[in-house]
Design a protein around this motif. Structure first.
Motif, PDB file in Angstrom:
ATOM      1  N   ALA A 252      -5.031  36.097 -45.179  1.00 25.22           N
ATOM      2  CA  ALA A 252      -4.273  37.382 -45.189  1.00 25.22           C
ATOM      3  C   ALA A 252      -3.128  37.310 -44.174  1.00 25.22           C
ATOM      4  CB  ALA A 252      -5.421  38.340 -44.228  1.00 25.22           C
ATOM      5  N   PRO A 253      -2.228  38.331 -44.483  1.00 22.90           N
ATOM      6  CA  PRO A 253      -0.924  38.191 -43.989  1.00 22.90           C
ATOM      7  C   PRO A 253      -1.220  37.962 -42.313  1.00 22.90           C
ATOM      8  CG  PRO A 253      -0.849  39.799 -45.524  1.00 22.90           C
ATOM      9  CD  PRO A 253      -2.369  39.254 -45.496  1.00 22.90           C
ATOM     10  N   PRO A 254      -0.125  37.220 -41.515  1.00 18.77           N
ATOM     11  CA  PRO A 254      -0.173  37.055 -40.282  1.00 18.77           C
ATOM     12  C   PRO A 254      -0.014  38.712 -39.529  1.00 18.77           C
ATOM     13  CG  PRO A 254       1.186  35.521 -40.867  1.00 18.77           C
ATOM     14  CD  PRO A 254       0.948  36.441 -42.122  1.00 18.77           C
ATOM     15  N   GLU A 255      -0.844  38.798 -38.556  1.00 15.56           N
ATOM     16  CA  GLU A 255      -0.779  40.234 -38.039  1.00 15.56           C
ATOM     17  C   GLU A 255      -0.340  40.077 -36.460  1.00 15.56           C
ATOM     18  OE1 GLU A 255      -4.085  43.427 -36.070  1.00 15.56           O
ATOM     19  OE2 GLU A 255      -4.764  41.738 -36.933  1.00 15.56           O
ATOM     20  N   THR A 256       0.749  40.836 -36.167  1.00 19.19           N
ATOM     21  CA  THR A 256       1.446  40.528 -34.747  1.00 19.19           C
ATOM     22  C   THR A 256       1.175  41.956 -34.093  1.00 19.19           C
ATOM     23  OG1 THR A 256       3.173  39.560 -35.893  1.00 19.19           O
ATOM     24  CG2 THR A 256       3.680  40.679 -33.662  1.00 19.19           C
ATOM     25  N   PHE A 257       0.560  41.855 -32.740  1.00 16.94           N
ATOM     26  CA  PHE A 257       0.500  43.228 -31.932  1.00 16.94           C
ATOM     27  C   PHE A 257       0.557  42.766 -30.405  1.00 16.94           C
ATOM     28  CE2 PHE A 257      -3.152  40.362 -33.051  1.00 16.94           C
ATOM     29  CZ  PHE A 257      -3.649  39.776 -31.956  1.00 16.94           C
ATOM     30  N   LEU A 258       0.382  43.869 -29.517  1.00 15.16           N
ATOM     31  CA  LEU A 258       0.580  43.768 -28.283  1.00 15.16           C
ATOM     32  C   LEU A 258      -0.634  43.477 -27.443  1.00 15.16           C
ATOM     33  CD1 LEU A 258       3.573  46.552 -27.970  1.00 15.16           C
ATOM     34  CD2 LEU A 258       3.830  44.036 -28.021  1.00 15.16           C
ATOM     35  N   LEU A 259      -0.542  42.657 -26.489  1.00 13.13           N
ATOM     36  CA  LEU A 259      -1.687  42.516 -25.723  1.00 13.13           C
ATOM     37  C   LEU A 259      -1.459  42.774 -24.191  1.00 13.13           C
ATOM     38  CD1 LEU A 259      -3.678  39.396 -26.628  1.00 13.13           C
ATOM     39  CD2 LEU A 259      -4.544  41.689 -27.109  1.00 13.13           C
ATOM     40  N   VAL A 260      -2.392  43.217 -23.324  1.00 18.04           N
ATOM     41  CA  VAL A 260      -2.140  43.177 -22.047  1.00 18.04           C
ATOM     42  C   VAL A 260      -3.644  43.242 -21.212  1.00 18.04           C
ATOM     43  CG1 VAL A 260      -2.218  45.855 -21.673  1.00 18.04           C
ATOM     44  CG2 VAL A 260      -0.759  44.582 -20.085  1.00 18.04           C
ATOM     45  N   SER A 261      -3.641  43.223 -19.992  1.00 21.38           N
ATOM     46  CA  SER A 261      -4.785  42.915 -19.268  1.00 21.38           C
ATOM     47  C   SER A 261      -5.360  44.333 -19.184  1.00 21.38           C
ATOM     48  CB  SER A 261      -4.748  42.793 -17.793  1.00 21.38           C
ATOM     49  OG  SER A 261      -5.767  42.808 -16.957  1.00 21.38           O
ATOM     50  N   SER A 262      -6.913  44.591 -19.580  1.00 16.40           N
ATOM     51  CA  SER A 262      -7.510  45.747 -19.307  1.00 16.40           C
ATOM     52  C   SER A 262      -7.152  46.375 -18.073  1.00 16.40           C
ATOM     53  CB  SER A 262      -8.750  45.717 -19.593  1.00 16.40           C
ATOM     54  OG  SER A 262      -9.394  44.888 -18.773  1.00 16.40           O
ATOM     55  N   TYR A 263      -7.067  45.848 -17.197  1.00 16.70           N
ATOM     56  CA  TYR A 263      -6.626  46.349 -15.624  1.00 16.70           C
ATOM     57  C   TYR A 263      -5.375  47.231 -15.771  1.00 16.70           C
ATOM     58  CZ  TYR A 263     -10.569  43.064 -14.159  1.00 16.70           C
ATOM     59  OH  TYR A 263     -11.754  42.629 -14.160  1.00 16.70           O
ATOM     60  N   ALA A 264      -4.614  47.012 -16.580  1.00 16.51           N
ATOM     61  CA  ALA A 264      -3.429  48.065 -16.354  1.00 16.51           C
ATOM     62  C   ALA A 264      -3.452  49.165 -17.384  1.00 16.51           C
ATOM     63  CB  ALA A 264      -2.175  46.961 -17.177  1.00 16.51           C
ATOM     64  N   ILE A 265      -4.807  49.427 -17.874  1.00 13.96           N
ATOM     65  CA  ILE A 265      -5.150  50.588 -18.458  1.00 13.96           C
ATOM     66  C   ILE A 265      -5.813  51.662 -17.598  1.00 13.96           C
ATOM     67  CG2 ILE A 265      -6.078  51.718 -20.437  1.00 13.96           C
ATOM     68  CD1 ILE A 265      -4.006  49.688 -21.090  1.00 13.96           C
ATOM     69  N   GLY A 266      -5.274  52.811 -17.447  1.00 11.66           N
ATOM     70  CA  GLY A 266      -5.912  53.895 -16.823  1.00 11.66           C
ATOM     71  C   GLY A 266      -6.625  55.079 -17.479  1.00 11.66           C
ATOM     72  N   ARG A 267      -7.479  55.766 -17.198  1.00 13.59           N
ATOM     73  CA  ARG A 267      -8.148  56.867 -17.725  1.00 13.59           C
ATOM     74  C   ARG A 267      -7.646  58.329 -17.171  1.00 13.59           C
ATOM     75  NH1 ARG A 267      -9.513  54.757 -23.181  1.00 13.59           N
ATOM     76  NH2 ARG A 267      -9.850  52.798 -23.045  1.00 13.59           N
ATOM     77  N   GLU A 268      -7.584  59.045 -18.082  1.00 15.06           N
ATOM     78  CA  GLU A 268      -7.167  60.430 -17.553  1.00 15.06           C
ATOM     79  C   GLU A 268      -7.834  61.329 -18.548  1.00 15.06           C
ATOM     80  OE1 GLU A 268      -3.959  62.042 -14.659  1.00 15.06           O
ATOM     81  OE2 GLU A 268      -3.250  62.056 -16.688  1.00 15.06           O
ATOM     82  N   ASP A 269      -8.730  62.201 -18.124  1.00 17.78           N
ATOM     83  CA  ASP A 269      -9.139  63.448 -19.409  1.00 17.78           C
ATOM     84  C   ASP A 269      -9.672  62.648 -20.746  1.00 17.78           C
ATOM     85  OD1 ASP A 269      -8.843  65.355 -17.443  1.00 17.78           O
ATOM     86  OD2 ASP A 269      -6.723  65.807 -17.987  1.00 17.78           O
ATOM     87  N   GLY A 270      -9.918  61.234 -20.484  1.00 20.21           N
ATOM     88  CA  GLY A 270     -10.653  60.733 -21.455  1.00 20.21           C
ATOM     89  C   GLY A 270      -9.539  59.915 -22.303  1.00 20.21           C
ATOM     90  N   LYS A 271      -8.278  59.887 -22.031  1.00 24.21           N
ATOM     91  CA  LYS A 271      -7.216  59.478 -22.555  1.00 24.21           C
ATOM     92  C   LYS A 271      -6.723  58.276 -21.979  1.00 24.21           C
ATOM     93  CE  LYS A 271      -5.680  63.632 -24.811  1.00 24.21           C
ATOM     94  NZ  LYS A 271      -4.655  64.604 -25.227  1.00 24.21           N
ATOM     95  N   ALA A 272      -6.244  57.134 -22.428  1.00 26.15           N
ATOM     96  CA  ALA A 272      -5.753  55.912 -21.890  1.00 26.15           C
ATOM     97  C   ALA A 272      -4.068  56.297 -21.676  1.00 26.15           C
ATOM     98  CB  ALA A 272      -5.795  54.634 -22.786  1.00 26.15           C
ATOM     99  N   PHE A 273      -3.921  55.483 -20.483  1.00 28.29           N
ATOM    100  CA  PHE A 273      -2.344  55.489 -20.143  1.00 28.29           C
ATOM    101  C   PHE A 273      -1.816  54.403 -19.328  1.00 28.29           C
ATOM    102  CE2 PHE A 273      -4.428  57.229 -16.326  1.00 28.29           C
ATOM    103  CZ  PHE A 273      -3.582  56.783 -15.408  1.00 28.29           C
ATOM    104  N   VAL A 274      -0.758  53.876 -19.236  1.00 29.07           N
ATOM    105  CA  VAL A 274      -0.100  52.938 -18.353  1.00 29.07           C
ATOM    106  C   VAL A 274       1.058  53.581 -17.598  1.00 29.07           C
ATOM    107  CG1 VAL A 274      -0.852  50.999 -20.123  1.00 29.07           C
ATOM    108  CG2 VAL A 274       1.346  52.248 -20.130  1.00 29.07           C
TER     109      VAL A 274
END
Length: 344
Positions: A252-274
């Protein structure tokens, strides 16, 4: 006087201790305010490929062999010559065979006048057999190609099936590679194949998957594989048949994406934020778990290289987090880790 001096020294020491304590306290408080855990967003590329290796072969190859016993009276080519289908490569002495044919033709004329029709038909069949014996005194090319090797010389005495050289068709190259049974379901005709040759250091060469059999086989190692056929239509002239290669079939064609530690993700009202470090900008994102301790950022105003503030308790040391610096990433950026190009 001594009492006053002792008191002055004590007061001076107390003042020194208090001043040092205040200085250290200010330094500690200032550091705790600015020295935060941060994680850096990284761009990763996942390659869904099947690793392969082997050697390439010419599109066609003909071993030149004598079809009967005889003495070589002519060799019409040398190594490297281009030949066409039907070209005569070498000639064996055919004096006896031609004599037998001429004598038979003369007898046929007599039989046609004086003999029976049935006898004449039998002689026509015999004529074809004699002509075949003459043709067997020649070694001819069965396709357009190049003389890769020629070993016969005028005067050589050959026996039936003696090898005298090789013709190859290099209009394209082929290869047969072993595919593990677990990867066969991922194969498709005309999938792109990238070849790397030790003999060619200026880049890679592209080819295609052509076919594979409907049955597997067991190797000497006890592995079950299918032998897929590959083809290279355009390649540098320095690459010759029997040269070795390593490569990969692109599932399949190469897939490029963004990665970060899960500890950089916050949650507010069920929605993720950084939260971006430095500016304090709060950005809503959508994420997906990716390996242990990491997430893939699917959407949001975040780019590779952005430094994000920690939103939950993460590792206090090691590659996963540093104060005021870059956060760690999975080795290789793919589900199998490694060198940055995960494999199937």
């Amino acid at each position: 006087m001594r009492g006053r001096l002792r008191l002055a020294i004590i007061i001076l020491l107390l003042a020194t201790f208090i001043g040092a304590g205040l200085f250290l306290a200010r330094k500690f408080l200032g550091s705790s305010k600015s020295d935060k855990l941060t994680y850096t967003v990284r761009e990763e590329t996942y390659e869904n490929v099947i690793d392969i290796s082997g050697t390439v072969q010419a599109a066609q190859s003909q071993t030149l062999q004598a079809l009967s016993d005889g003495t070589v009276i002519a060799v019409y080519v040398k190594q490297g010559d281009e030949v066409k289908k039907g070209d005569v490569i070498l000639q064996l002495d055919d004096t006896t065979q031609r004599y037998n044919l001429e004598k038979h033709l003369l007898n046929m004329q007599v039989t046609k006048i004086n003999g029976s029709a049935k006898e004449y038909e039998l002689m026509k069949t015999e004529k074809a057999s004699l002509e075949q014996k003459i043709s067997e005194r020649k070694v001819t090319a069965t396709f357009d190609g190049i003389i890769a090797a020629i070993s016969a010389s005028v005067g050589d005495s050959l026996a039936t099936k003696d090898s005298v050289g090789t013709i190859v068709d290099k209009s394209y190259l082929t290869a047969e590679v072993e595919i593990a049974e677990t990867d066969v379901a991922s194969l498709a005709v005309w999938q792109k194949v990238t070849f790397t040759f030790p003999a060619y250091t200026e880049g890679t060469v592209e080819g295609l998957v052509v076919s594979w059999p409907a049955i597997g086989e067991t190797t000497s190692r006890g592995a079950t594989v299918v032998k897929a056929k590959l083809r290279i239509d355009e390649y540098p002239s320095v690459i010759l048949p029997n040269f070795s290669f390593s490569g990969k079939i692109q599932v399949a064609p190469p897939e490029t994406f963004l990665l970060v530690s899960s500890y950089a993700i916050g949650r507010e009202d069920g929605k993720a934020f950084v939260v971006k470090s430095g500016t304090g900008e709060k950005v809503q994102v959508s994420v997906q778990p990716y390996g242990a301790g990491y997430v893939k950022i699917l959407s949001g105003n975040v780019s590779a290289g952005d430094v994000l503030e920690a939103q939950s308790s993460g590792p206090k040391s090691g590659m996963n987090a540093v104060r005021g610096g870059m956060g760690g990433m999975p080795g290789g950026g793919g589900r199998n880790g490694g060198s940055g190009m995960p494999r199937r």
